[in-house]
Write a protein that holds these residues in place. Structure first.
Motif, PDB file in Angstrom:
ATOM      1  N   GLY A 194     -24.964 -27.402  23.277  1.00  0.00           N
ATOM      2  CA  GLY A 194     -24.996 -26.100  22.297  1.00  0.00           C
ATOM      3  C   GLY A 194     -25.108 -24.797  22.234  1.00  0.00           C
ATOM      4  O   GLY A 194     -26.314 -25.337  22.104  1.00  0.00           O
ATOM      5  N   GLY A 195     -23.958 -23.875  22.680  1.00  0.00           N
ATOM      6  CA  GLY A 195     -24.835 -22.840  22.844  1.00  0.00           C
ATOM      7  C   GLY A 195     -26.168 -21.370  23.889  1.00  0.00           C
ATOM      8  O   GLY A 195     -26.124 -23.173  24.254  1.00  0.00           O
ATOM      9  N   HIS A 215     -23.582 -31.241  22.852  1.00  0.00           N
ATOM     10  CA  HIS A 215     -22.049 -31.426  22.146  1.00  0.00           C
ATOM     11  C   HIS A 215     -21.844 -33.442  23.405  1.00  0.00           C
ATOM     12  O   HIS A 215     -22.526 -33.301  24.185  1.00  0.00           O
ATOM     13  CB  HIS A 215     -21.137 -30.662  23.245  1.00  0.00           C
ATOM     14  CG  HIS A 215     -20.551 -29.447  22.662  1.00  0.00           C
ATOM     15  ND1 HIS A 215     -20.107 -29.575  21.553  1.00  0.00           N
ATOM     16  CD2 HIS A 215     -21.194 -28.388  23.055  1.00  0.00           C
ATOM     17  CE1 HIS A 215     -20.518 -27.910  21.404  1.00  0.00           C
ATOM     18  NE2 HIS A 215     -20.240 -27.061  22.318  1.00  0.00           N
ATOM     19  N   ARG A 242     -21.555 -33.222  17.100  1.00  0.00           N
ATOM     20  CA  ARG A 242     -22.752 -32.354  17.674  1.00  0.00           C
ATOM     21  C   ARG A 242     -24.052 -32.635  17.475  1.00  0.00           C
ATOM     22  O   ARG A 242     -23.692 -33.418  16.215  1.00  0.00           O
ATOM     23  CB  ARG A 242     -21.788 -30.890  16.572  1.00  0.00           C
ATOM     24  CG  ARG A 242     -21.255 -30.594  17.399  1.00  0.00           C
ATOM     25  CD  ARG A 242     -20.689 -29.044  15.950  1.00  0.00           C
ATOM     26  NE  ARG A 242     -21.719 -28.566  16.123  1.00  0.00           N
ATOM     27  CZ  ARG A 242     -22.033 -27.274  15.898  1.00  0.00           C
ATOM     28  NH1 ARG A 242     -21.422 -26.454  16.483  1.00  0.00           N
ATOM     29  NH2 ARG A 242     -22.339 -26.717  14.688  1.00  0.00           N
ATOM     30  N   SER A 245     -19.442 -26.933  28.284  1.00  0.00           N
ATOM     31  CA  SER A 245     -19.396 -25.713  26.906  1.00  0.00           C
ATOM     32  C   SER A 245     -19.853 -24.664  27.449  1.00  0.00           C
ATOM     33  O   SER A 245     -20.663 -24.004  28.019  1.00  0.00           O
ATOM     34  CB  SER A 245     -20.837 -25.920  26.057  1.00  0.00           C
ATOM     35  OG  SER A 245     -21.385 -26.339  26.491  1.00  0.00           O
ATOM     36  N   GLU A 276     -19.622 -20.193  21.987  1.00  0.00           N
ATOM     37  CA  GLU A 276     -18.995 -21.170  21.656  1.00  0.00           C
ATOM     38  C   GLU A 276     -16.914 -21.896  22.134  1.00  0.00           C
ATOM     39  O   GLU A 276     -16.775 -22.863  21.092  1.00  0.00           O
ATOM     40  CB  GLU A 276     -18.090 -20.679  20.243  1.00  0.00           C
ATOM     41  CG  GLU A 276     -19.362 -19.784  19.324  1.00  0.00           C
ATOM     42  CD  GLU A 276     -19.742 -20.371  19.315  1.00  0.00           C
ATOM     43  OE1 GLU A 276     -19.106 -21.103  18.166  1.00  0.00           O
ATOM     44  OE2 GLU A 276     -20.779 -21.849  18.727  1.00  0.00           O
ATOM     45  N   GLY A 321     -17.660 -24.004  19.237  1.00  0.00           N
ATOM     46  CA  GLY A 321     -18.573 -24.445  18.998  1.00  0.00           C
ATOM     47  C   GLY A 321     -18.662 -25.900  18.526  1.00  0.00           C
ATOM     48  O   GLY A 321     -19.258 -27.025  18.497  1.00  0.00           O
TER      49      GLY A 321
END
Length: 402
Positions: free
Chosen positions: A271-272, A281, A302, A330, A333, A357
């Motif tokens: 994530g990010g 995620h 998340r 991912s 975002e 996101g």
């Protein structure tokens, strides 16, 4: 002993139940893995006639080169559904492979590894990644190569292992499920450090999901056997230091109770990126606890990587169409989530997209369809673009830019 035997029989035969449509294995000719290299070539690994074969495509999967044989001799190789050969491309351009050889005793195996350091022209003599050579379960391998951070180029192999179950039985002690083990290489696969245990009491037949934090740390997610045979998911980051005690955290709370392994592993993505990294995620299947199976569903959530608190799970997919086996990808975002459904004998891949996101999602869209048998969907990237790879019996390998 009766419980263990029942679990094994469930894993091999998948006795008819309300959840069978989600968990039955796939045709072994379709179970492949693919990866893009830095030049944009698509590499594919598969099993055929007991051999591991690797080929590449320069036209986005329309045609492939003559395959290179990796295994010197035929083996009985796990290549169906959750078990399949794996491929990864390192940041230096090396091509890495893992696969599971099935041994003579039921549900036993060895995890093999090979690499190419000459652009796929040839592969080195395969090695077994674990020092334990007992004829027990070492199965459902997963492969990861860190491409960023201090761990850049580090190779990690994980698998499901039953040595601790065997030891507990010998000592007359209780033990639930199997365990997650891993081995790492810090010299681009030239050798591996002795394997370490990540966690006890994993489920026995579900794939392990792996991803990386920006610093290269490997995070793992697997179906776990919690108290009362609840088959939810656990997460842990693989320790950077040898003999460092891993920290495991429960990731899902569906509390699905089933005395057997559902052959239905999770999906995991970071994530990010960089300084904006915040966690993970997650997508997974939960069978519910009703006799009819109507409460079975796919979920997305998340996970905060610092506080280890997950957002409320979001249901997706149509249970009546046997929605299952999700994949996640991912980039910053932007997040892609895909899964397979079956409707009127047609296999379909559906997908959703989020540009914030995973906080909100667009409506599901049908991305591809094919009559007859098909593999599970795979997501991968090339030149900062997301691609869906889907192997089908009728239409071959379908590769779509998303």
């Amino acid at each position: 002993m009766k419980i263990l035997l029942a679990l094994c029989l469930f894993c091999s035969s998948l006795v008819a139940s309300a959840h069978d449509d989600h968990t039955k294995s796939q045709d072994n000719s379709l179970a492949i893995s693919v990866a893009f290299d830095a030049q944009g070539s698509l590499w594919r690994v598969l099993e055929k006639n007991g051999l591991i074969l690797v080929s590449s495509s320069r036209d986005l999967g329309k045609t492939f080169s003559s395959p290179v044989q990796v295994t010197p001799n035929a083996q009985k190789i796990g290549a169906d559904g959750e078990a399949r050969p794996k491929i990864a491309i390192g940041p230096e351009g090396n091509i890495y492979l893992t696969w599971t050889e099935a041994l003579k005793k039921p549900f036993t195996g060895y995890i093999w590894f090979s690499r190419s350091i000459n652009g796929g022209k040839s592969f080195e003599k395969p090695i077994i990644v674990h020092t334990d050579r007992a004829e027990i379960t070492h199965r459902f391998d997963e492969l990861n190569v860190a491409k960023t951070g201090d761990a850049k180029g580090k190779v990690t192999v994980t698998w499901i292992d039953k040595r601790d179950l065997i030891a507990a039985k010998s000592a007359g002690k209780p033990y639930e499920g199997a365990a997650i083990y891993y081995a790492t290489s810090s010299n681009q696969g030239a050798s591996f450090a002795p394997e370490q245990k990540l966690a006890d009491s994993s489920c026995e037949c579900c794939r392990i999901a792996l991803t990386n934090k920006p610093d290269g740390t490997v995070a793992a997610m697997w179906r776990h056997v919690f108290e009362g045979s609840e088959r939810d998911h656990m997460m842990a980051e693989i320790p950077v230091q040898v003999n460092q005690v891993p920290v495991t955290k429960r990731a899902t709370f569906g509390r699905w109770k089933i005395d057997g392994c559902p052959h239905h592993g999770a999906a995991l993505a970071t994530g990010g990126e960089g300084k904006d990294w915040w966690g993970y995620h997650m997508a997974w299947f939960d069978g519910g606890n009703d006799d009819s199976g109507k409460d079975a569903s796919l979920f997305y959530a998340r996970m905060d990587g610092e506080a280890w608190v997950s957002s409320p799970p979001k249901k997706f997919g149509k249970h009546n169409n046997q929605a299952g086996h999700p994949a996640l990808l991912s980039m910053g975002e932007n997040v892609w989530l895909v899964w397979r459904e079956i409707e009127s004998k047609n296999n379909k891949i559906l997908g959703m997209f989020s540009d914030d996101g995973g906080r909100s999602w667009g409506a599901p869209k049908e991305l591809a369809t094919s009559a007859g048998k098909s593999d599970y969907p795979i997501l991968l990237t090339k030149d900062n673009r997301a691609y869906l790879a889907w192997n089908t019996d009728k239409d071959g390998l379908i590769l779509l830019g998303l």
